[in-house]
Scaffold this motif. Structure first.
Motif, short mmCIF file in Angstrom:
data_model
loop_
_atom_site.label_atom_id
_atom_site.label_comp_id
_atom_site.label_asym_id
_atom_site.label_seq_id
_atom_site.Cartn_x
_atom_site.Cartn_y
_atom_site.Cartn_z
N GLY A 1 -39.10 4.90 -38.42
CA GLY A 1 -39.49 4.41 -37.07
C GLY A 1 -39.43 2.91 -37.54
N LYS A 2 -40.69 2.01 -36.59
CA LYS A 2 -40.87 0.62 -36.84
C LYS A 2 -41.65 0.65 -38.11
CE LYS A 2 -40.36 -1.84 -32.64
NZ LYS A 2 -41.42 -2.52 -31.52
N THR A 3 -41.15 -0.41 -38.98
CA THR A 3 -42.06 -0.63 -40.31
C THR A 3 -42.76 -1.90 -40.01
OG1 THR A 3 -40.64 0.62 -41.46
CG2 THR A 3 -42.05 -0.73 -42.68
N PHE A 4 -43.97 -2.14 -40.44
CA PHE A 4 -44.48 -3.50 -40.38
C PHE A 4 -45.58 -3.75 -41.55
CE2 PHE A 4 -47.97 -0.40 -38.89
CZ PHE A 4 -49.16 -0.83 -39.63
N ILE A 5 -45.55 -4.97 -41.85
CA ILE A 5 -46.26 -5.55 -42.90
C ILE A 5 -47.14 -6.72 -42.18
CG2 ILE A 5 -46.56 -6.73 -45.17
CD1 ILE A 5 -45.15 -3.92 -45.25
N LYS A 6 -48.55 -6.55 -42.42
CA LYS A 6 -49.34 -7.60 -41.77
C LYS A 6 -50.33 -8.43 -43.09
CE LYS A 6 -49.57 -5.62 -37.18
NZ LYS A 6 -50.23 -5.17 -35.95
N THR A 7 -50.40 -9.54 -42.98
CA THR A 7 -51.31 -9.98 -43.74
C THR A 7 -52.09 -11.25 -43.24
OG1 THR A 7 -51.68 -10.83 -46.40
CG2 THR A 7 -49.65 -11.56 -45.02
N TYR A 8 -53.10 -11.72 -43.99
CA TYR A 8 -53.60 -13.19 -43.38
C TYR A 8 -52.86 -14.30 -44.08
CZ TYR A 8 -57.57 -10.12 -41.34
OH TYR A 8 -58.12 -9.47 -40.63
N LEU A 9 -52.88 -15.16 -43.28
CA LEU A 9 -52.18 -16.40 -43.87
C LEU A 9 -53.43 -17.60 -43.79
CD1 LEU A 9 -49.00 -16.53 -41.59
CD2 LEU A 9 -49.34 -15.31 -44.11
N PRO A 10 -53.18 -18.38 -44.62
CA PRO A 10 -54.15 -19.60 -44.75
C PRO A 10 -54.23 -20.83 -43.79
CG PRO A 10 -52.58 -20.09 -46.17
CD PRO A 10 -52.04 -18.38 -45.60
N LYS A 11 -55.38 -21.26 -43.33
CA LYS A 11 -55.30 -22.20 -42.25
C LYS A 11 -56.07 -23.56 -43.12
CE LYS A 11 -57.01 -21.06 -38.36
NZ LYS A 11 -57.87 -20.42 -37.29
N ASN A 12 -55.72 -24.64 -42.37
CA ASN A 12 -56.55 -25.86 -42.86
C ASN A 12 -57.78 -25.95 -42.58
OD1 ASN A 12 -53.91 -26.93 -44.13
ND2 ASN A 12 -53.50 -28.10 -41.96
N ASN A 13 -58.76 -26.49 -43.39
CA ASN A 13 -60.14 -26.54 -43.06
C ASN A 13 -60.50 -27.85 -43.94
OD1 ASN A 13 -60.80 -25.71 -45.58
ND2 ASN A 13 -61.10 -23.55 -44.87
N ILE A 14 -62.15 -27.97 -43.89
CA ILE A 14 -62.30 -29.49 -44.61
C ILE A 14 -62.04 -29.37 -46.02
CG2 ILE A 14 -64.04 -29.77 -42.84
CD1 ILE A 14 -66.14 -28.62 -44.70
N ARG A 15 -62.07 -28.08 -46.80
CA ARG A 15 -61.82 -27.87 -48.19
C ARG A 15 -60.61 -27.57 -48.69
NH1 ARG A 15 -61.45 -23.38 -50.23
NH2 ARG A 15 -61.83 -24.32 -52.40
N GLN A 16 -59.58 -27.24 -47.73
CA GLN A 16 -58.35 -26.77 -48.21
C GLN A 16 -57.14 -27.33 -47.16
OE1 GLN A 16 -58.39 -22.49 -48.43
NE2 GLN A 16 -57.44 -22.36 -46.59
N GLN A 17 -56.06 -27.92 -47.82
CA GLN A 17 -54.97 -28.25 -47.01
C GLN A 17 -53.94 -27.47 -47.20
OE1 GLN A 17 -52.93 -32.35 -47.78
NE2 GLN A 17 -54.24 -32.87 -45.86
N ILE A 18 -53.02 -26.58 -46.18
CA ILE A 18 -51.86 -26.07 -46.31
C ILE A 18 -50.72 -26.56 -45.97
CG2 ILE A 18 -51.08 -23.85 -45.95
CD1 ILE A 18 -53.59 -23.86 -47.80
N THR A 19 -49.57 -26.78 -46.55
CA THR A 19 -48.44 -27.28 -46.15
C THR A 19 -47.23 -26.75 -46.77
OG1 THR A 19 -48.31 -28.87 -48.05
CG2 THR A 19 -49.24 -29.91 -45.93
N GLY A 20 -45.90 -26.98 -46.26
CA GLY A 20 -44.72 -26.21 -46.66
C GLY A 20 -44.70 -24.60 -46.65
N GLN A 21 -45.18 -24.38 -45.73
CA GLN A 21 -45.09 -22.82 -45.41
C GLN A 21 -43.68 -22.22 -45.04
OE1 GLN A 21 -47.00 -24.91 -43.77
NE2 GLN A 21 -48.95 -23.88 -43.00
N LYS A 22 -43.24 -21.37 -45.62
CA LYS A 22 -41.93 -20.91 -45.52
C LYS A 22 -41.99 -19.14 -45.79
CE LYS A 22 -37.15 -21.67 -47.32
NZ LYS A 22 -36.33 -22.10 -48.39
#
Length: 525
Positions: A55-76
């Protein structure tokens, strides 16, 4: 003495050329300056491999967000046409969702991004302000964080007994949990289990620390993510946070980080949850591909103007892996350090082991640490000087005698490395190949001076060399100097002009002024 016109033309031309290039680059950088100031930079790629269900197959995971101590760019996200990707909010967290309606097919998906992080250190006050009512949710018990269980309650009261400050209580809780033996337990370990087993992984230790803190009325929560090291890995990491005077303060009881989070900690989610979820019963495998990226704080590397700047700098060599950032910095520092040593020799009047050797010694101390490195340097140099004396009575020629002395020095250094690695003594195992080569060359120079000038005069030159080493070390330690030299290599043109000016200096050295001071006083009396 008159200055030749050719000398003036060269001097002015080099200065104008260097300044024009620096002004142009500064103009480009000022429009796209990266104000984040990252300490570490990594390219992370999630890789998931699975077979779809009926049937339907899913994969779920947490993705990073920007905050005062980390910066995330170039998501693909790289996915086949049969899979759909979307993101959704999960409380304060961001989740990535991959869905497939195809059946019994083998699929692989990836999600990559660039992480820039900086370390965060917190100074805890002795006593905390009362927490707001909205923090009550972070005081409650959960299935795996048994705040009010009898073992937790008993231990919390015992650890806080007789301590009159909030900071002291938190330190007591932290020390206890940190002292619990670490174990790579792959099954879920709740707070009570971690306490009863007296061993736990990061998850068990974090849950126990949070349970103890909540029991005593301190709002606390679990944070999850990945410790970034250049590798392919499957392990995630968990730590705790306490709400102190309006700020969430991190505590990693596994690695001993008290109110501190290193720059290579990637934060992915808040709360006691698993990083990955997928359809039950499917064939599934995963890995985190982590590659360290060289970065410069002055560059906003997403900006198009960077290409214009790097076209006239040496940063492209580092990005293309043609040369490491550290080696390029050493190469560019040699002329600048040489100029400093030349000033000390020609203006101050000190004697050194050549011009560039003090620069190389200072750079090697960056690896060992200044105090430890200096102590090791003095010990090994004097060791070579003293060990050669017994061979004088044997009538050995200087060169074979020097080979024997240096061989003994290398054996001592090798033995030190062995004991350092065997017993976990960091300062003993800090002598890598580069410092070893520099120390060997210095020892040879010192030994030669002993023969030519005697031990006393050679020791005087050694001490003056160490003065030059200290000045160069302070220069190397200037934060951001590597970025400035790599982006603006034309600064070396100014080093040439300064050296040309220094080459025309014919005045008295400072040490000569001190030596002839009585004569000068009598002349003008």
């Amino acid at each position: 003495m008159s200055v030749p016109k050719q000398f003036k033309f060269i001097l002015v031309g080099l200065c104008l050329l260097a300044m024009a290039s620096i002004v142009y680059k500064t103009h480009l950088l000022s429009k796209n300056k990266n104000s984040f100031g990252a300490d570490e930079s990594y390219r992370i790629t999630y890789r998931y491999f699975f077979k779809t269900d009926t049937g339907k197959t899913f994969i779920k995971t947490y993705l990073p967000k920007n905050n005062i101590r980390q910066q995330i760019t170039g998501q693909k996200s790289v996915i086949p046409p049969t899979i759909k990707f979307s993101t959704s909010a999960d409380g304060l967290n961001l989740k990535g969702n991959w869905f497939s309606e195809s059946t019994n097919t083998y699929e692989s998906i990836s999600y990559s991004f660039l992480f820039k992080g900086k370390g965060q250190v917190f100074g805890l006050p002795e006593n905390f302000k009362p927490h707001p009512d909205v923090m009550e949710t972070y005081l409650s018990a959960t299935e795996n964080i048994q705040v009010f269980a009898l073992p937790i309650d008993t231990l919390a009261k015992s650890l806080s007994e007789g301590i009159n400050s909030d900071k002291g209580i938190i330190q007591s809780l932290f020390n206890y949990v940190h002292a619990i033996p670490s174990a790579p337990i792959i099954t879920l370990t709740d707070a009570v289990s971690a306490l009863e087993r007296n061993e736990a992984s990061c998850n068990g230790k974090s849950r126990l620390f949070v349970a103890l803190a909540r029991n005593l009325g301190y709002p606390a929560r679990i944070k999850g993510g990945i410790i970034l090291t250049e590798s392919n890995k499957r392990t995630s990491h968990a730590w705790a946070e306490l709400f102190v005077n309006g700020v969430w303060v991190p505590f990693d009881a596994l690695n001993g980080h008290f109110a501190y989070l290193p720059a290579n900690y990637l934060e992915l989610h808040e709360g006691d949850a698993f990083l990955i979820a997928h359809s039950p019963g499917i064939q599934f495998d995963y890995s985190y591909e982590i590659r360290k990226e060289e970065s410069l704080p002055l560059l906003n590397e997403e900006a198009k103007e960077v290409e214009k700047v790097t076209a006239f700098s040496l940063w492209g060599l580092v990005q293309n892996k043609s040369i490491s950032k550290r080696n390029l910095f050493l190469l560019l520092m040699l002329p600048l350090g040489g100029l400093i040593v030349a000033l000390l020799r020609n203006i101050v009047g000190i004697r050194t082991f050549g011009v560039f050797l003090p620069v190389l010694i200072a750079f090697s101390l960056l690896e060992t640490g200044f105090t430890v490195g200096l102590a090791l340097f003095l010990f090994l140099i004097l060791f070579v000087g003293l060990i050669s004396r017994p061979f004088d009575s044997m009538g050995l020629l200087h060169t074979p005698k020097l080979v024997i002395s240096l061989t003994l020095m290398v054996l001592v250094m090798t033995l030190g490395n062995y004991f350092g690695v065997s017993f976990g003594i960091t300062w003993l195992s800090s002598l890598t190949l580069f410092p070893t080569i520099i120390l060997t060359i210095s020892a040879e120079r010192f030994s030669k001076l002993i023969v030519e000038d005697g031990f006393q005069k050679a020791t005087g030159t050694l001490l003056q060399t160490l003065l030059a080493v200290g000045v160069c070390f302070l220069l190397f330690s200037i934060k951001g100097l590597d970025a400035i030299l790599i982006l603006f290599p034309e600064l070396l043109l100014l080093v040439i002009t300064a050296s040309m000016v220094l080459g025309r200096y014919i005045g008295l050295r400072w040490t000569e002024l001190l030596r002839f001071q009585p004569l000068l006083n009598s002349k003008f009396a």
